[in-house]
Design a protein around this motif. Sequence first.
Motif, PDB file in Angstrom:
ATOM      1  N   ALA A 209      18.086  -7.870  30.351  1.00 25.60           N
ATOM      2  CA  ALA A 209      19.154  -7.029  29.669  1.00 25.60           C
ATOM      3  C   ALA A 209      20.351  -7.776  29.359  1.00 25.60           C
ATOM      4  O   ALA A 209      20.704  -7.990  28.145  1.00 25.60           O
ATOM      5  CB  ALA A 209      19.682  -5.841  30.212  1.00 25.60           C
ATOM      6  N   ALA A 210      21.122  -8.521  30.278  1.00 31.33           N
ATOM      7  CA  ALA A 210      22.191  -9.522  30.343  1.00 31.33           C
ATOM      8  C   ALA A 210      21.778 -10.579  28.993  1.00 31.33           C
ATOM      9  O   ALA A 210      22.589 -10.914  28.266  1.00 31.33           O
ATOM     10  CB  ALA A 210      22.524  -9.931  31.384  1.00 31.33           C
ATOM     11  N   GLN A 211      20.653 -11.066  29.328  1.00 27.19           N
ATOM     12  CA  GLN A 211      20.461 -12.244  28.381  1.00 27.19           C
ATOM     13  C   GLN A 211      20.287 -11.793  26.819  1.00 27.19           C
ATOM     14  O   GLN A 211      20.787 -12.446  26.008  1.00 27.19           O
ATOM     15  CB  GLN A 211      19.070 -13.000  28.826  1.00 27.19           C
ATOM     16  CG  GLN A 211      18.930 -13.626  30.052  1.00 27.19           C
ATOM     17  CD  GLN A 211      19.885 -14.970  29.928  1.00 27.19           C
ATOM     18  OE1 GLN A 211      20.325 -15.341  29.050  1.00 27.19           O
ATOM     19  NE2 GLN A 211      19.843 -15.633  31.220  1.00 27.19           N
ATOM     20  N   LYS A 212      19.393 -10.818  26.559  1.00 26.51           N
ATOM     21  CA  LYS A 212      19.443 -10.236  25.537  1.00 26.51           C
ATOM     22  C   LYS A 212      20.684  -9.605  24.881  1.00 26.51           C
ATOM     23  O   LYS A 212      21.166  -9.825  23.707  1.00 26.51           O
ATOM     24  CB  LYS A 212      18.636  -9.095  25.508  1.00 26.51           C
ATOM     25  CG  LYS A 212      16.873  -9.664  25.564  1.00 26.51           C
ATOM     26  CD  LYS A 212      15.998  -8.352  25.250  1.00 26.51           C
ATOM     27  CE  LYS A 212      14.557  -8.893  25.489  1.00 26.51           C
ATOM     28  NZ  LYS A 212      14.223  -9.783  24.229  1.00 26.51           N
ATOM     29  N   LEU A 213      21.609  -9.029  25.663  1.00 23.41           N
ATOM     30  CA  LEU A 213      22.714  -8.674  25.305  1.00 23.41           C
ATOM     31  C   LEU A 213      23.532  -9.727  24.809  1.00 23.41           C
ATOM     32  O   LEU A 213      24.458  -9.792  23.659  1.00 23.41           O
ATOM     33  CB  LEU A 213      23.437  -7.858  26.183  1.00 23.41           C
ATOM     34  CG  LEU A 213      25.041  -7.335  26.247  1.00 23.41           C
ATOM     35  CD1 LEU A 213      25.199  -6.418  24.960  1.00 23.41           C
ATOM     36  CD2 LEU A 213      25.479  -6.720  27.161  1.00 23.41           C
ATOM     37  N   ALA A 214      23.844 -10.844  25.453  1.00 26.01           N
ATOM     38  CA  ALA A 214      24.588 -12.159  25.262  1.00 26.01           C
ATOM     39  C   ALA A 214      23.897 -12.491  23.724  1.00 26.01           C
ATOM     40  O   ALA A 214      24.620 -12.956  22.913  1.00 26.01           O
ATOM     41  CB  ALA A 214      24.374 -13.182  26.041  1.00 26.01           C
ATOM     42  N   THR A 215      22.642 -12.558  23.687  1.00 23.31           N
ATOM     43  CA  THR A 215      22.186 -13.104  22.246  1.00 23.31           C
ATOM     44  C   THR A 215      22.513 -12.174  21.269  1.00 23.31           C
ATOM     45  O   THR A 215      22.844 -12.740  20.017  1.00 23.31           O
ATOM     46  CB  THR A 215      20.526 -12.873  22.529  1.00 23.31           C
ATOM     47  OG1 THR A 215      20.228 -13.774  23.509  1.00 23.31           O
ATOM     48  CG2 THR A 215      19.873 -13.578  21.169  1.00 23.31           C
ATOM     49  N   ILE A 216      22.620 -10.835  21.253  1.00 19.06           N
ATOM     50  CA  ILE A 216      22.893  -9.766  20.283  1.00 19.06           C
ATOM     51  C   ILE A 216      24.235 -10.100  19.851  1.00 19.06           C
ATOM     52  O   ILE A 216      24.761 -10.182  18.800  1.00 19.06           O
ATOM     53  CB  ILE A 216      22.706  -8.284  20.880  1.00 19.06           C
ATOM     54  CG1 ILE A 216      21.173  -8.019  20.823  1.00 19.06           C
ATOM     55  CG2 ILE A 216      23.416  -7.423  19.868  1.00 19.06           C
ATOM     56  CD1 ILE A 216      20.843  -6.885  21.549  1.00 19.06           C
ATOM     57  N   VAL A 217      25.365 -10.295  20.978  1.00 23.50           N
ATOM     58  CA  VAL A 217      26.830 -10.304  20.600  1.00 23.50           C
ATOM     59  C   VAL A 217      27.063 -11.711  20.162  1.00 23.50           C
ATOM     60  O   VAL A 217      27.686 -11.837  18.969  1.00 23.50           O
ATOM     61  CB  VAL A 217      27.472 -10.472  22.210  1.00 23.50           C
ATOM     62  CG1 VAL A 217      28.895 -10.617  21.742  1.00 23.50           C
ATOM     63  CG2 VAL A 217      27.457  -9.145  22.785  1.00 23.50           C
ATOM     64  N   LYS A 218      26.211 -12.933  20.202  1.00 22.71           N
ATOM     65  CA  LYS A 218      26.521 -14.110  19.390  1.00 22.71           C
ATOM     66  C   LYS A 218      25.963 -13.954  18.359  1.00 22.71           C
ATOM     67  O   LYS A 218      26.640 -14.291  17.203  1.00 22.71           O
ATOM     68  CB  LYS A 218      25.651 -15.211  20.286  1.00 22.71           C
ATOM     69  CG  LYS A 218      25.994 -15.732  21.536  1.00 22.71           C
ATOM     70  CD  LYS A 218      25.088 -16.537  22.259  1.00 22.71           C
ATOM     71  CE  LYS A 218      25.498 -17.020  23.600  1.00 22.71           C
ATOM     72  NZ  LYS A 218      24.645 -18.094  24.257  1.00 22.71           N
ATOM     73  N   ARG A 219      24.728 -13.303  17.820  1.00 18.74           N
ATOM     74  CA  ARG A 219      24.448 -13.001  16.482  1.00 18.74           C
ATOM     75  C   ARG A 219      25.445 -12.162  15.574  1.00 18.74           C
ATOM     76  O   ARG A 219      25.745 -12.545  14.550  1.00 18.74           O
ATOM     77  CB  ARG A 219      22.956 -12.521  16.571  1.00 18.74           C
ATOM     78  CG  ARG A 219      22.486 -12.368  15.194  1.00 18.74           C
ATOM     79  CD  ARG A 219      20.935 -11.840  15.296  1.00 18.74           C
ATOM     80  NE  ARG A 219      21.019 -10.463  15.717  1.00 18.74           N
ATOM     81  CZ  ARG A 219      20.459 -10.374  16.716  1.00 18.74           C
ATOM     82  NH1 ARG A 219      19.908 -10.945  17.771  1.00 18.74           N
ATOM     83  NH2 ARG A 219      20.375  -8.896  17.275  1.00 18.74           N
ATOM     84  N   LEU A 220      25.850 -11.145  16.053  1.00 25.03           N
ATOM     85  CA  LEU A 220      26.771 -10.414  15.386  1.00 25.03           C
ATOM     86  C   LEU A 220      27.983 -11.002  15.097  1.00 25.03           C
ATOM     87  O   LEU A 220      28.568 -11.033  14.171  1.00 25.03           O
ATOM     88  CB  LEU A 220      27.121  -9.087  16.362  1.00 25.03           C
ATOM     89  CG  LEU A 220      25.920  -8.074  16.548  1.00 25.03           C
ATOM     90  CD1 LEU A 220      26.220  -7.164  17.250  1.00 25.03           C
ATOM     91  CD2 LEU A 220      25.501  -7.649  15.228  1.00 25.03           C
ATOM     92  N   ARG A 221      28.661 -11.797  16.198  1.00 28.67           N
ATOM     93  CA  ARG A 221      29.747 -12.541  15.888  1.00 28.67           C
ATOM     94  C   ARG A 221      29.721 -13.682  14.893  1.00 28.67           C
ATOM     95  O   ARG A 221      30.817 -14.004  14.150  1.00 28.67           O
ATOM     96  CB  ARG A 221      30.404 -12.983  17.278  1.00 28.67           C
ATOM     97  CG  ARG A 221      30.924 -12.018  18.001  1.00 28.67           C
ATOM     98  CD  ARG A 221      31.473 -12.539  19.416  1.00 28.67           C
ATOM     99  NE  ARG A 221      32.093 -11.647  20.107  1.00 28.67           N
ATOM    100  CZ  ARG A 221      32.412 -11.698  21.498  1.00 28.67           C
ATOM    101  NH1 ARG A 221      32.086 -12.536  22.283  1.00 28.67           N
ATOM    102  NH2 ARG A 221      33.094 -10.769  21.834  1.00 28.67           N
ATOM    103  N   SER A 222      28.461 -14.302  14.861  1.00 32.05           N
ATOM    104  CA  SER A 222      28.273 -15.250  13.591  1.00 32.05           C
ATOM    105  C   SER A 222      28.034 -14.895  12.337  1.00 32.05           C
ATOM    106  O   SER A 222      27.959 -15.640  11.385  1.00 32.05           O
ATOM    107  CB  SER A 222      27.228 -16.043  14.165  1.00 32.05           C
ATOM    108  OG  SER A 222      25.935 -15.290  14.346  1.00 32.05           O
ATOM    109  N   ASN A 223      27.849 -13.426  12.086  1.00 23.92           N
ATOM    110  CA  ASN A 223      27.478 -13.117  10.796  1.00 23.92           C
ATOM    111  C   ASN A 223      28.970 -12.909  10.141  1.00 23.92           C
ATOM    112  O   ASN A 223      30.074 -12.577  10.727  1.00 23.92           O
ATOM    113  CB  ASN A 223      26.726 -11.452  10.965  1.00 23.92           C
ATOM    114  CG  ASN A 223      25.266 -11.771  11.282  1.00 23.92           C
ATOM    115  OD1 ASN A 223      24.868 -12.757  11.229  1.00 23.92           O
ATOM    116  ND2 ASN A 223      24.671 -10.683  11.888  1.00 23.92           N
TER     117      ASN A 223
END
Length: 382
Positions: free
Chosen positions: A368-382
Amino acid sequence: MNAIYLDHAATTPVHPDVLEAMLPFYTANFGNPSSTHSFGRGARTALNRFRDFMAKSLGCLPAELIFTSGGTESNNMAIFGVLNANKDGKKHIITTQIEHHAVLHPCERLESLGYEVTYLPVDPTGLIQIEDVEAAIRPDTVLISIMYVNNEVGTIQPIEQVGKLARSRKIPFHVDAVQALGKLPLNLAELPVDLMSLSAHKIYGPKGVGALYVSKNTRLLPHSYGGSQERKRRAGTENIAGIAGFAKALETSLSAMESLVQDVMEYRGLMVSILEQQLGCDSFVINGHMEQSIPHILNISFPGTSTETLLMNLDIEDMAAASGSACTSGSLEVSHVLKAMKLPENVTASAVRFSFGMGNSIEQIETAAQKLATIVKRLRSN
């Protein structure tokens, strides 16, 4: 992949032992406890047994427990019951800005009926100050109602201090302990509390059953009428199967409380550690009190994202989290709790609540933490 459930503060799965305890009351032992024949007497005996066990576990008298349909009814019964029993014409209530809506909405209703309500502020960690409680007390204060553990950020309020103050002023004190049951030791023989709301589905029991503790010294009039059940304080046929489940859930959660606290502390620490590694310590904010809180609830903000988008992306990844109270999670409004804490807008608008429980594992938290971090990175890069 298997879904990861991180919303135990909203509801918990029914424990297998709880379900087993309930089943006989849907089949062989289906009698109405108000009936005088053998089926009814059997149900009444079981009801008394469950009440006795729960009262002993909570440190109160069996006669001080009223079974209800859940936390919302218990809160309403406590508030309206005390006010309806008041013969002195007092019309002032003290509560906090961060209560569950099952307390705030009854208070709003009472305001429309001519009562005055003081909503105590909280500091940025979600904690009230005992000095504010004392300053709010008036000669016409008829009730103080303060939650034990906040359901959104996990902050624990100084209930014992408030209770002692309320006792010294002879003011009835109600505590919404829905999020505290099974997480903190509760001994009603020692706590200076007059009324306490409890719910089964937060401790691996069934939905639709709860309880209200009412001290033998507290006057309370019924909120519903129609029968003599629960010593004429709550009309309606008792939910025997639900109560059986509640009693078993309480037994199970209390026996596992110490080990579960250790587990969820590990889950919380692991999730925060992975997020720090993946995102950096300054890229997220943990909301709530860092020490005076339960570890089961972890409310985190990710500035630069939005709560709605985060939850949607988590759901796509088969991860269940929440924006706050389950009763208002269908709303996109910013949490009233976080607003009351006066946090910056980019913090309140990006908050997600993760809440851990028995069904979780180290492997789930890592994923969950790994996927959450990936999601946050993706959203911030958009």
